[in-house]
Enzyme design. Structure first.
Site, PDB file in Angstrom:
ATOM      1  N   GLY A  58      48.133 -50.798  81.056  1.00 26.71           N
ATOM      2  CA  GLY A  58      48.365 -49.760  80.065  1.00 26.71           C
ATOM      3  C   GLY A  58      47.245 -49.733  79.044  1.00 26.71           C
ATOM      4  O   GLY A  58      46.115 -50.149  79.315  1.00 26.71           O
ATOM      5  N   CYS A  59      47.535 -49.261  77.860  1.00 27.60           N
ATOM      6  CA  CYS A  59      46.539 -49.178  76.800  1.00 27.60           C
ATOM      7  C   CYS A  59      45.934 -50.546  76.526  1.00 27.60           C
ATOM      8  O   CYS A  59      46.638 -51.525  76.333  1.00 27.60           O
ATOM      9  CB  CYS A  59      47.185 -48.632  75.522  1.00 27.60           C
TER      10      CYS A  59
END
Length: 236
Positions: A58-59
């Protein structure tokens, strides 16, 4: 889907206050979704004074933030892996068609922490490995769960660990983490480095990423370090 930065200071300030107020409840519930997964049955032997692991979940703000608080980690740099050098820029990667994933290059001392323990933290606290091409509010292949092994041994250990966790039914769904060897890592732009530490009241950080650091401290108290190892401290 691209993470957008606040453009109006007044709006950003108001959202930050809301995040701090709401973040207490959101952070607690989100942190409790993390789970301590079993350690790998097969792990590396202590070897050189420094090794690296490249992980995507993810981020990269949250993944970097987690591993900056891990004892034995000497550096955690946000960046891109899975694509070519020419497309390793944030706005291009955010389009979702470059092959890159937002990733973190973790440099660690294998005499203090093993590759297997790095992966245990990754699966326990840093992200949800059952979400396909997304994490939290972010969607697209650039937010996929992926391991970019440095060599054949890391690839073997990662594959064995994923199979171990799936056989044990550790998660409610199958792990979708991809193991992608043979890819270079490219550091992200300077404004992405140390983002969690520099912007703790950002709504995005307060809601999505601070719970991951809290989960690390709760699940791995022996490996948690209060003072993060920052990119800015190493480049100054």
């Amino acid at each position: 889907m691209t993470k957008r930065f606040p453009s109006l200071p007044a709006l950003a300030g108001a959202l930050s206050l809301l995040a701090v107020a709401a973040g207490l409840a959101v952070t607690q519930s989100s942190a409790e979704e993390a789970r301590l997964v079993p350690p790998p049955a097969v792990d590396e032997s202590a070897g050189a004074a420094s090794e690296t692991a490249v992980l995507a979940g993810g981020c990269f703000w949250g993944v970097q933030g987690v591993f900056q608080h891990v004892k034995g980690v000497t550096s955690a740099v946000s960046g891109y892996a899975g694509g070519d050098a020419g497309t390793a820029q944030y706005e291009t990667v955010s389009g979702g068609s470059t092959g890159h994933a937002e990733s973190v290059k973790i440099t660690y001392d294998p005499r203090q922490i093993s590759y297997g323990r790095i992966l245990q933290i990754y699966f326990s606290a840093a992200h949800d490995p059952t979400q396909l091409n997304r994490q939290g509010p972010d969607s697209g292949t650039q937010y996929r769960s992926a391991i970019f092994p440095a060599d054949a041994e890391q690839a073997r250990l990662a594959k064995a660990y994923v199979e171990q966790l799936d056989r044990a039914g550790t998660f409610d769904a199958r792990i979708v983490t991809k193991i992608e060897p043979g890819h270079a890592f490219f550091p992200a732009e300077g404004y992405h480095q140390d983002y969690l530490t520099l912007h703790p009241t950002s709504p995005y950080i307060a809601i999505n990423d601070l719970p991951k650091v809290e989960a690390l401290e709760r699940l791995f108290p022996d490996l948690y370090r209060a003072d993060p190892v920052l990119v800015s401290a190493q480049t100054n």
